[in-house]
Design an enzyme around this catalytic site. Structure first.
Site, PDB file in Angstrom:
ATOM      1  N   GLY A  98      23.859   0.443 -46.433  1.00 40.29           N
ATOM      2  CA  GLY A  98      24.616   0.579 -47.673  1.00 40.29           C
ATOM      3  C   GLY A  98      25.854  -0.311 -47.684  1.00 40.29           C
ATOM      4  N   ARG A 126      19.793   4.832 -53.103  1.00 40.56           N
ATOM      5  CA  ARG A 126      21.240   5.143 -53.117  1.00 40.56           C
ATOM      6  C   ARG A 126      21.936   4.549 -54.346  1.00 40.56           C
ATOM      7  NH1 ARG A 126      23.534   4.313 -47.219  1.00 40.56           N
ATOM      8  NH2 ARG A 126      25.305   5.376 -48.186  1.00 40.56           N
ATOM      9  N   GLN A 173      33.577   1.446 -49.558  1.00 36.51           N
ATOM     10  CA  GLN A 173      32.615   0.396 -49.917  1.00 36.51           C
ATOM     11  C   GLN A 173      32.916  -0.145 -51.311  1.00 36.51           C
ATOM     12  OE1 GLN A 173      28.728   2.082 -49.255  1.00 36.51           O
ATOM     13  NE2 GLN A 173      28.943   1.948 -47.033  1.00 36.51           N
ATOM     14  N   ASP A 319      31.499  10.154 -42.133  1.00 36.44           N
ATOM     15  CA  ASP A 319      30.243   9.898 -41.413  1.00 36.44           C
ATOM     16  C   ASP A 319      30.008  10.872 -40.259  1.00 36.44           C
ATOM     17  OD1 ASP A 319      29.653   7.794 -43.099  1.00 36.44           O
ATOM     18  OD2 ASP A 319      30.573   6.291 -41.792  1.00 36.44           O
ATOM     19  N   ARG A 350      22.715  14.582 -46.573  1.00 32.61           N
ATOM     20  CA  ARG A 350      23.131  15.145 -45.278  1.00 32.61           C
ATOM     21  C   ARG A 350      23.502  16.628 -45.360  1.00 32.61           C
ATOM     22  NH1 ARG A 350      26.275   9.804 -42.786  1.00 32.61           N
ATOM     23  NH2 ARG A 350      24.336   8.822 -42.064  1.00 32.61           N
TER      24      ARG A 350
HETATM   25  C1  S3P Z   1      31.786   2.484 -45.024  1.00 31.89           C
HETATM   26  C2  S3P Z   1      32.280   3.380 -45.935  1.00 31.89           C
HETATM   27  C3  S3P Z   1      31.754   4.752 -46.093  1.00 31.89           C
HETATM   28  C4  S3P Z   1      30.902   5.167 -44.904  1.00 31.89           C
HETATM   29  C5  S3P Z   1      29.943   4.091 -44.481  1.00 31.89           C
HETATM   30  C6  S3P Z   1      30.693   2.830 -44.099  1.00 31.89           C
HETATM   31  C7  S3P Z   1      32.374   1.130 -44.962  1.00 31.89           C
HETATM   32  O1  S3P Z   1      30.957   4.796 -47.256  1.00 31.89           O
HETATM   33  O2  S3P Z   1      30.186   6.347 -45.196  1.00 31.89           O
HETATM   34  O3  S3P Z   1      29.166   4.514 -43.384  1.00 31.89           O
HETATM   35  O4  S3P Z   1      32.124   0.411 -43.974  1.00 31.89           O
HETATM   36  O5  S3P Z   1      33.100   0.769 -45.897  1.00 31.89           O
HETATM   37  P1  S3P Z   1      31.568   5.094 -48.726  1.00 31.89           P
HETATM   38  O6  S3P Z   1      32.458   3.995 -49.083  1.00 31.89           O
HETATM   39  O7  S3P Z   1      30.373   5.182 -49.624  1.00 31.89           O
HETATM   40  O8  S3P Z   1      32.259   6.421 -48.603  1.00 31.89           O
END
Ligand code: S3P
Length: 439
Positions: A98, A126, A173, A319, A350
């Site tokens: 993701g 997703r 993200q 996470d 989850r």
């Molecule tokens: C991440 C942000 C998180 C996390 C993912 C990694 C990142 O997701 O759950 O494993 O590296 O920016 P979200 O931004 O969707 O919360």
């Protein structure tokens, strides 16, 4: 997928010894991305050689970036500069990752060429509108499926303009995708977070010499600048360390030293939640490595109590909940999690998947729309399904330390997306885990 891997974990035992878990996944992705669009050479140490980060690396190679390695966590990237990426000849396959897909949406929205992003079955379910909608507000042209999922088609050659965006969900993200697009936008891009989320993008941009302004919940940058290649040392991933933090906390007789773990305050919710539950964790020799705080973590067995998890800690431990649910199952009394609806749109749902597995193992676990209520009790042995989710697989492996019988976990091959060598390392520390190949 051809080969299926199940885990069979014998009950009981303790964790003892010292270990350095693999490199931080979030930082590894960002190191490839920023190193690729920087000028000059970027040398990385401690890079996570796992499928997710390797998917990002492969994508940049397909866009013409020369990279040496990875070799024992070392990587040399010959940056092509802000405008040096080449059109990929095929769709970029980001597997299970993701982070790769969402951050690349932002970066690719500002390129002169078209691109298509695809992923595996889980990633293709997703939600992606959370990044594509604000990118469209910046002037990007991006298409998803009618459900707002991958494949994602990004049309190049669009003029982007900075926006001020109030994020509806606390997501690093989304924030990072908009900041990466903002590098290519005219004017200023600002993102306001409803709650603090991991800030590796901001820290690393500064490390590459790109000015980023933070004022409270707002992060801003001005488009049109450039990045200068640099040397990066990736700390061990606290999200991987979390399995042993919980394992040692729940198994009597345990004592583990985890070396060189990243303790960025936007990632340490797991330490705070475990401490509120009564865990014994010491932070030793805290230091700063290339703009990221690092320490060794010493954890020993301690009886845990159920708690109401403060909602402010949720994004800082997002996470780690699969394994924190295992801690709750081994604690005295009830643990209540709320405000964590995001867990339903991770690599698996989850909340549901962990509740189903814990119930199969004899624990009173009640899922709610945005969390779970878990009453600590005696874990039995049994068979659970990981739904192809790496962190679910590893969480149930750790649960065996306190189970009455063996735990069999189906479909664990995706552990390789974030934690290569988990089975071997866990075995060396004392977990009686056997990885069984099927098919
Ligand atoms: C991440 C942000 C998180 C996390 C993912 C990694 C990142 O997701 O759950 O494993 O590296 O920016 P979200 O931004 O969707 O919360």
């Amino acid at each position: 997928m051809s080969v299926k891997i199940d885990y069979v974990v014998a009950p009981g035992g303790a964790l003892r010894g010292r270990a350095r878990v693999p490199g931080d996944k979030s930082i590894s992705h960002r190191a490839i991305m920023l190193g690729s669009i920087a000028e000059g050479v970027t040398r990385i140490r401690g890079f996570l050689e796992a499928e997710d980060a390797l998917a990002t690396l492969a994508a940049f190679r397909r866009m013409g970036v020369a990279v040496e390695g990875p070799d024992s966590g070392r990587l040399t990237i010959y940056g092509v500069g802000m405008h040096g990426l080449k059109a990929p000849s095929e769709p970029l396959d980001l597997g299970n990752s993701g982070t790769s897909m969402r951050l690349l949406c932002g970066l690719l929205a500002g390129q002169p060429f078209d691109s298509v992003l695809i992923g595996d079955a889980s990633l293709s379910r997703r939600p992606m509108r959370r990044v594509t909608e604000p990118l469209k507000q910046m002037g990007a042209k991006i298409e998803t499926t009618p459900e707002g999922t991958a494949p994602i088609r990004i049309f190049g050659g669009r003029k982007l303009t900075g926006i001020h965006y109030q994020m509806p969900v606390a997501s690093a993200q989304v924030k990072s995708a908009l900041l990466l697009a903002g590098l290519y936008a005219e004017g200023e891009t600002c993102v306001v977070e409803p709650a603090p989320t991991r800030d590796h993008t901001e820290r690393m941009l500064l490390g590459f010499g790109y000015p980023v302004r933070r004022e409270g919940k707002r992060v801003c940058l001005q488009g049109g600048g450039k990045l200068q290649g640099c040397d990066l040392d990736v700390p061990a991933d606290i999200s991987s360390a979390a399995f042993f933090l919980v394992g040692a906390s729940i198994a009597p007789g345990s004592e583990v030293l985890l070396e060189h773990v990243g303790i960025n305050p936007t990632r340490t919710g797991v330490l705070e939640i475990l401490r509120l539950m009564g865990a014994k964790i010491e932070v030793l020799d805290p230091r700063s490595i290339g703009g990221e705080p690092v320490a060794d973590l010493k954890v020993s067995y301690a009886p845990l109590q159920g708690i109401r998890i403060p909602e402010a800690l949720v994004p800082l431990a997002i996470d780690e909940f699969p394994v924190l649910f295992v801690a709750a199952a081994c604690a005295e009394g009830e643990t209540v999690l709320t405000g964590a609806g995001e867990l339903r749109v991770k690599e698996s749902d989850r909340i549901q998947v962990m509740a189903d597995g814990l119930k199969a193992l004899g624990i009173d676990a009640r899922p709610t729309p945005d969390g779970m209520v878990i009453r600590g009790g005696q874990l039995k042995g049994g068979r659970v399904h990981s739904h192809g989710d790496h962190r679910i697989a590893m969480a149930f492996a750790i649960a065996a330390l306190r189970a009455q019988g063996p735990i069999e976990i189906e479909d664990c091959a995706n552990v390789a997306t974030s934690f290569p060598g988990f089975a071997e390392l866990a075995g060396r520390l004392g977990l009686a885990l056997e990885a069984v190949r099927r098919g």
